[in-house]
Motif scaffolding. Structure first.
Motif, PDB file in Angstrom:
ATOM      1  N   THR A  79      -2.601  37.908   2.771  1.00 51.96           N
ATOM      2  CA  THR A  79      -2.145  36.881   1.957  1.00 51.96           C
ATOM      3  C   THR A  79      -3.132  36.047   1.611  1.00 51.96           C
ATOM      4  OG1 THR A  79      -1.713  35.351   3.482  1.00 51.96           O
ATOM      5  CG2 THR A  79       0.059  36.910   3.432  1.00 51.96           C
ATOM      6  N   SER A  80      -2.890  35.437   0.537  1.00 48.82           N
ATOM      7  CA  SER A  80      -3.939  34.482  -0.240  1.00 48.82           C
ATOM      8  C   SER A  80      -4.548  33.369   0.819  1.00 48.82           C
ATOM      9  CB  SER A  80      -3.384  33.682  -1.194  1.00 48.82           C
ATOM     10  OG  SER A  80      -2.084  33.085  -0.824  1.00 48.82           O
ATOM     11  N   ALA A  81      -3.694  33.334   1.772  1.00 55.75           N
ATOM     12  CA  ALA A  81      -4.222  32.334   3.005  1.00 55.75           C
ATOM     13  C   ALA A  81      -5.100  32.870   3.818  1.00 55.75           C
ATOM     14  CB  ALA A  81      -2.871  31.973   3.898  1.00 55.75           C
ATOM     15  N   GLN A  82      -5.560  34.141   3.756  1.00 52.38           N
ATOM     16  CA  GLN A  82      -6.797  34.624   4.541  1.00 52.38           C
ATOM     17  C   GLN A  82      -8.200  34.457   3.963  1.00 52.38           C
ATOM     18  OE1 GLN A  82      -9.408  35.953   6.629  1.00 52.38           O
ATOM     19  NE2 GLN A  82      -7.367  36.358   7.567  1.00 52.38           N
ATOM     20  N   LYS A  83      -8.800  33.442   4.313  1.00 52.98           N
ATOM     21  CA  LYS A  83      -9.894  32.905   3.627  1.00 52.98           C
ATOM     22  C   LYS A  83     -10.671  33.820   3.304  1.00 52.98           C
ATOM     23  CE  LYS A  83      -7.859  29.042   3.468  1.00 52.98           C
ATOM     24  NZ  LYS A  83      -7.273  28.724   2.337  1.00 52.98           N
ATOM     25  N   ASN A  84     -11.287  34.808   4.478  1.00 55.42           N
ATOM     26  CA  ASN A  84     -12.265  35.808   4.097  1.00 55.42           C
ATOM     27  C   ASN A  84     -11.989  37.292   4.355  1.00 55.42           C
ATOM     28  OD1 ASN A  84     -14.927  37.010   4.072  1.00 55.42           O
ATOM     29  ND2 ASN A  84     -15.565  36.361   5.966  1.00 55.42           N
TER      30      ASN A  84
END
Lengths: 116, 111
Positions: A79-84
């Motif tokens: 998801t877009s919440a995964q920063k890297n």
């Protein structure tokens, strides 16, 4: 021949987008797993599932989600919440009776995800 | 999960035996010793696993110390295709035990 299939082999994602990685096995294995590997590092466990309709978080589950609606399939959504999220993603499966000699995890060939 | 210690890298000559060491001093009585290897840009491949007794299969042998605090993976005759990263993993014997990978040993094989 039985095995594990991961697709696609390479995946490019724009920042802010969700992407789903496919993992299918025809080994009749009960358990399935998702790992992440960064360059020069070992594998880290994201999620695992011992039976259909049940799954547990691994060590680095934040920003990822999974489902296990069928025994053969264990898709991973980044998801877009995964920063890297740029990494090599590996799916694996195993039998419940893994303690028997010569039974180990079977891994797929991986999906290389790059955020552009 | 018990921690393992492996050398970062090792070198071997082709057609010679290779002994890959692993220390796991905090292993418990129900923990299994697993070995996997990974070739570049591929998923890991199962090699062998054992609990207390030495184990042999077509790929390798696993020698487990009597006190189980260390083990050695033995490749009897190294080939160029054996060049890979070898992971020694301690897995709890319970149903919820998972494989936790460290950094492993990078084996180079010289012709």
């Amino acid at each position: 021949d039985g095995g594990i299939t991961q697709s696609p082999k390479y995946l490019f994602r724009k920042e802010g987008q969700n992407v789903t990685l496919s993992c299918e096995q025809n080994l009749n294995h009960d358990a399935m797993y998702w790992y992440r590997q960064d360059p020069g590092q070992g594998l880290r466990l994201i999620y695992y599932s011992q039976i259909v309709n049940d799954f547990q978080k691994g060590d680095i589950a934040e920003g990822y989600s999974v489902s296990r609606e069928k025994k053969e399939s264990f898709p991973l959504t980044v998801t877009s919440a995964q920063k890297n999220p740029t990494a090599f993603y590996l799916c694996a499966s195993s039998r419940r009776d893994w303690k028997l000699a010569n039974y180990g995890y079977t891994f797929g060939s991986g999906t290389r995800l790059t955020v552009v | 999960d018990a921690k393992t210690t492996q050398p970062n890298s090792m070198e071997s000559n082709e057609e010679e035996p290779v002994h890959l060491p692993c220390n796991h001093s905090t292993i418990s009585g129900t923990d299994y010793i697993h070995w996997y290897r990974q070739l570049p840009s591929q998923g890991p491949e199962y090699v062998i696993h054992g609990l207390t007794s030495n184990v042999n299969n077509r790929m390798a042998s696993l020698a487990i110390a009597e006190d189980r605090k260390s083990s050695t993976l033995i490749l009897h005759r190294a080939t160029l295709r054996d060049a890979a990263v070898y992971y020694c993993i301690i897995r709890w014997g319970g149903s919820q035990g998972n494989l936790i990978f460290g950094k492993g040993t990078k084996l180079s094989v010289k012709p």
